[in-house]
Design an enzyme around this catalytic site. Structure first.
Site, PDB file in Angstrom:
ATOM      1  CG  HIS A 228      48.198  28.444  42.132  1.00 25.72           C
ATOM      2  ND1 HIS A 228      47.721  27.222  41.755  1.00 25.72           N
ATOM      3  CD2 HIS A 228      49.470  28.501  41.632  1.00 25.72           C
ATOM      4  CE1 HIS A 228      48.653  26.565  41.062  1.00 25.72           C
ATOM      5  NE2 HIS A 228      49.724  27.331  40.978  1.00 25.72           N
ATOM      6  CG  HIS A 267      40.646  24.488  37.404  1.00 27.88           C
ATOM      7  ND1 HIS A 267      41.265  24.424  36.188  1.00 27.88           N
ATOM      8  CD2 HIS A 267      41.593  24.224  38.329  1.00 27.88           C
ATOM      9  CE1 HIS A 267      42.529  24.117  36.370  1.00 27.88           C
ATOM     10  NE2 HIS A 267      42.751  23.995  37.659  1.00 27.88           N
ATOM     11  CG  ASP A 323      43.286  23.870  46.302  1.00 28.00           C
ATOM     12  OD1 ASP A 323      44.207  23.156  46.709  1.00 28.00           O
ATOM     13  OD2 ASP A 323      43.400  24.678  45.367  1.00 28.00           O
TER      14      ASP A 323
HETATM   15  N1  CMC Z   1      33.088  31.698  43.596  1.00 27.63           N
HETATM   16  C1  CMC Z   1      32.197  32.526  43.011  1.00 27.63           C
HETATM   17  N2  CMC Z   1      32.282  32.930  41.731  1.00 27.63           N
HETATM   18  C2  CMC Z   1      33.310  32.474  41.000  1.00 27.63           C
HETATM   19  C3  CMC Z   1      34.270  31.597  41.537  1.00 27.63           C
HETATM   20  C4  CMC Z   1      34.135  31.213  42.873  1.00 27.63           C
HETATM   21  N3  CMC Z   1      35.017  30.383  43.431  1.00 27.63           N
HETATM   22  N4  CMC Z   1      35.181  31.296  40.582  1.00 27.63           N
HETATM   23  C5  CMC Z   1      34.815  31.965  39.491  1.00 27.63           C
HETATM   24  N5  CMC Z   1      33.676  32.677  39.730  1.00 27.63           N
HETATM   25  C6  CMC Z   1      32.915  33.479  38.762  1.00 27.63           C
HETATM   26  C7  CMC Z   1      33.609  34.812  38.497  1.00 27.63           C
HETATM   27  O1  CMC Z   1      33.156  35.810  39.385  1.00 27.63           O
HETATM   28  C8  CMC Z   1      33.209  35.051  37.077  1.00 27.63           C
HETATM   29  O2  CMC Z   1      31.873  35.490  37.061  1.00 27.63           O
HETATM   30  P1  CMC Z   1      31.389  36.609  35.971  1.00 27.63           P
HETATM   31  O3  CMC Z   1      31.526  35.947  34.645  1.00 27.63           O
HETATM   32  O4  CMC Z   1      29.986  36.923  36.369  1.00 27.63           O
HETATM   33  O5  CMC Z   1      32.324  37.771  36.136  1.00 27.63           O
HETATM   34  C9  CMC Z   1      33.225  33.668  36.437  1.00 27.63           C
HETATM   35  O6  CMC Z   1      32.941  32.779  37.519  1.00 27.63           O
HETATM   36  C10 CMC Z   1      34.558  33.293  35.789  1.00 27.63           C
HETATM   37  O7  CMC Z   1      35.575  33.453  36.766  1.00 27.63           O
HETATM   38  P2  CMC Z   1      37.046  33.943  36.449  1.00 27.63           P
HETATM   39  O8  CMC Z   1      37.610  34.593  37.688  1.00 27.63           O
HETATM   40  O9  CMC Z   1      37.076  34.741  35.202  1.00 27.63           O
HETATM   41  O10 CMC Z   1      37.760  32.545  36.191  1.00 27.63           O
HETATM   42  P3  CMC Z   1      39.313  32.300  36.124  1.00 27.63           P
HETATM   43  O11 CMC Z   1      39.518  31.178  35.195  1.00 27.63           O
HETATM   44  O12 CMC Z   1      40.059  33.559  35.843  1.00 27.63           O
HETATM   45  O13 CMC Z   1      39.682  31.880  37.617  1.00 27.63           O
HETATM   46  C11 CMC Z   1      39.945  30.590  39.594  1.00 27.63           C
HETATM   47  C12 CMC Z   1      39.828  30.569  38.062  1.00 27.63           C
HETATM   48  C13 CMC Z   1      40.342  29.218  40.062  1.00 27.63           C
HETATM   49  C14 CMC Z   1      41.062  31.579  39.994  1.00 27.63           C
HETATM   50  C15 CMC Z   1      38.585  31.019  40.210  1.00 27.63           C
HETATM   51  O14 CMC Z   1      37.581  30.086  39.873  1.00 27.63           O
HETATM   52  C16 CMC Z   1      38.657  31.189  41.722  1.00 27.63           C
HETATM   53  O15 CMC Z   1      39.034  32.270  42.194  1.00 27.63           O
HETATM   54  N6  CMC Z   1      38.307  30.131  42.510  1.00 27.63           N
HETATM   55  C17 CMC Z   1      38.437  30.190  43.969  1.00 27.63           C
HETATM   56  C18 CMC Z   1      39.874  29.951  44.376  1.00 27.63           C
HETATM   57  C19 CMC Z   1      40.286  28.500  44.205  1.00 27.63           C
HETATM   58  O16 CMC Z   1      39.589  27.591  44.615  1.00 27.63           O
HETATM   59  N7  CMC Z   1      41.466  28.303  43.603  1.00 27.63           N
HETATM   60  C20 CMC Z   1      42.034  26.950  43.395  1.00 27.63           C
HETATM   61  C21 CMC Z   1      42.070  26.580  41.951  1.00 27.63           C
HETATM   62  S1  CMC Z   1      42.389  24.859  41.625  1.00 27.63           S
HETATM   63  C22 CMC Z   1      43.933  24.464  42.256  1.00 27.63           C
HETATM   64  C23 CMC Z   1      45.021  25.397  41.963  1.00 27.63           C
HETATM   65  O17 CMC Z   1      45.175  25.960  40.886  1.00 27.63           O
HETATM   66  O18 CMC Z   1      45.813  25.610  42.869  1.00 27.63           O
END
Ligand code: CMC
Length: 388
Positions: A228, A267, A323
């Protein structure tokens, strides 16, 4: 699972009715109270946006000056808060310091528990908005071993924060107007984002009618996580680790095989370019004109270039989020990475409070109490110690 909905991470559950912030993730649209984020970032100020988010309408001229004056009235913190902060270790993480210090504010304002009184709520909202930057700046001064700088109420919200951060004994630090403007825009972009993890925590704690200082501390703790608001710190650490454009493909390989996450990408709601990231990229150019170019920008641009073309990221609709570029600006302004999540928490205070107040005004809201799907053991007889 019977009639109960099983929805881990609440990807398909609306927990509330809200009128504050609207997101269309497919189209990359973000609006505060109906106003597009692009217009607010360009034409408004953070204090104006704060008024809008909390009250539903843009302030008239006298309403804005009255609002700013009210916030100024509350910027100072009790001396015992300062003393308490002095007891942290020199290397304490600023988020740990601010979370516990804001939680401690609840003991200074016990009347804040009366959350059902609208007038009392408004008073606590103003106190929190005013005191969070003061405490935030104190965390930085503490980590530097410098004396804390008291607020100067002749300055704007953002100027005041920068001055409390950077003024040194014997100098007349005046923040560069371009930096003030850039930080004000960054604050605007971070002010709210509907039902994200931290706002949901704020609402959940608020639903038990805990005081807003305790709820703020819980929300900020949720924000602190690297998935986050802690992502801005994680992005800079990642860019430093990669270090050079030539190392980008190797790093991307690790992200694609699941070894690492590309921080600042992806996201839950945006399946298109995060509109905030686009504005921040422009903002970075303005700041770099004053501070000089951050050399890590090249690494970030290369990561983005490859990701936008790569099948792994395209298929999963992973775009840069808020971010990804913000940390490069904070670093150029002279902030250490550990302060980055604090820079997120200051403006997000507005969204947390707007949503906290909205949920308390909503007659349909009840204490948040989700159910579970139980798959554990049942109906077993206790086994005596010597028979296990
Ligand atoms: N790098 C590589 N793969 C990713 C990433 C990433 N940053 N984000 C998602 N994926 C992949 C994930 O492995 C999954 O793949 P598969 O379908 O093969 O298993 C797919 O994309 C869907 O990901 P998810 O984890 O189910 O998505 P989510 O909606 O639960 O998570 C998130 C959203 C923001 C937590 C995630 O994208 C992430 O961890 N990003 C990196 C951390 C980040 O930048 N966070 C800031 C978010 S925006 C501002 C805020 O909220 O504070």
């Amino acid at each position: 699972f019977g009639l109960m909905t099983y929805d881990p991470g609440y990807t398909n559950t609306s927990s509330c009715i809200s009128r504050v912030t609207y997101i269309d993730g497919e189209k990359g649209i973000l609006e505060y109270r109906g106003y597009p984020i692009e217009q607010l970032a360009e034409k408004s100020s953070f204090m104006e946006v704060a008024y809008l988010l909390l009250n539903g309408e843009l302030p008239k001229k006298d309403e804005l000056s009255g609002w700013e004056e009210e916030i100024h009235h509350h910027t100072v913190v009790h001396e015992n808060i300062k003393r308490q902060m002095e007891s942290f270790r020199y290397d304490a993480h600023p988020m740990g310091m601010i979370i516990s210090t804001v939680a401690a504010l609840s003991t200074f304002y016990p009347e804040a528990k009366n959350v059902r009184c609208a007038e009392n709520r408004r008073l606590q909202i103003k106190r929190l908005i005013a005191k969070v930057p003061t405490i935030a700046a104190f965390t930085f001064r503490h980590s530097q071993g410098h004396p804390y700088v008291y607020p100067n109420n002749k300055l704007s919200y953002t100027e005041n924060f920068l001055t409390m951060m950077f003024r040194m004994v014997g100098n007349d630090y005046e923040p560069n107007p371009a930096i003030v403007k850039a930080l004000d825009v960054l604050f605007t972009l971070h002010a709210d984002h509907e039902q994200n993890c931290s706002a949901s925590v704020m609402r959940a704690i608020g639903s038990s009618e805990a005081d807003p200082y305790s709820a703020w501390a819980g929300a900020a703790a949720a924000l602190y996580g690297p998935l986050h608001g802690g992502a801005n710190e994680a992005v800079l650490r990642m860019l430093n680790e990669i270090g050079d454009v030539s190392k980008v493909p190797e790093y991307m390989k690790k992200c694609k095989n699941g070894e690492l996450r590309l921080m600042g990408f992806g996201h839950r709601v945006y399946k298109n370019y995060d509109p905030r990231a686009r504005i921040i990229k422009k903002c970075a150019d303005d700041v770099f004109e004053v501070t000089g170019r951050n050399p890590l920008l090249d690494v970030a641009l290369e990561l983005e270039r490859i990701a936008l073309e790569d099948e792994y990221f395209v298929k999963r609709k992973l775009y840069p989020n808020v971010d990804f570029y913000s940390g490069l600006i904070y670093q150029a302004i002279g902030l250490p990475v550990t302060m980055f999540p604090v820079l997120f928490a200051i403006p997000r205070t507005i969204g947390w409070l707007a949503q906290w107040a909205e949920s308390l005004e909503d007659k349909e809201q009840r204490i948040q109490r989700p159910r579970q799907v139980f798959l554990g053991e049942r109906e077993r007889d206790y086994v005596a110690m010597d028979q296990r």
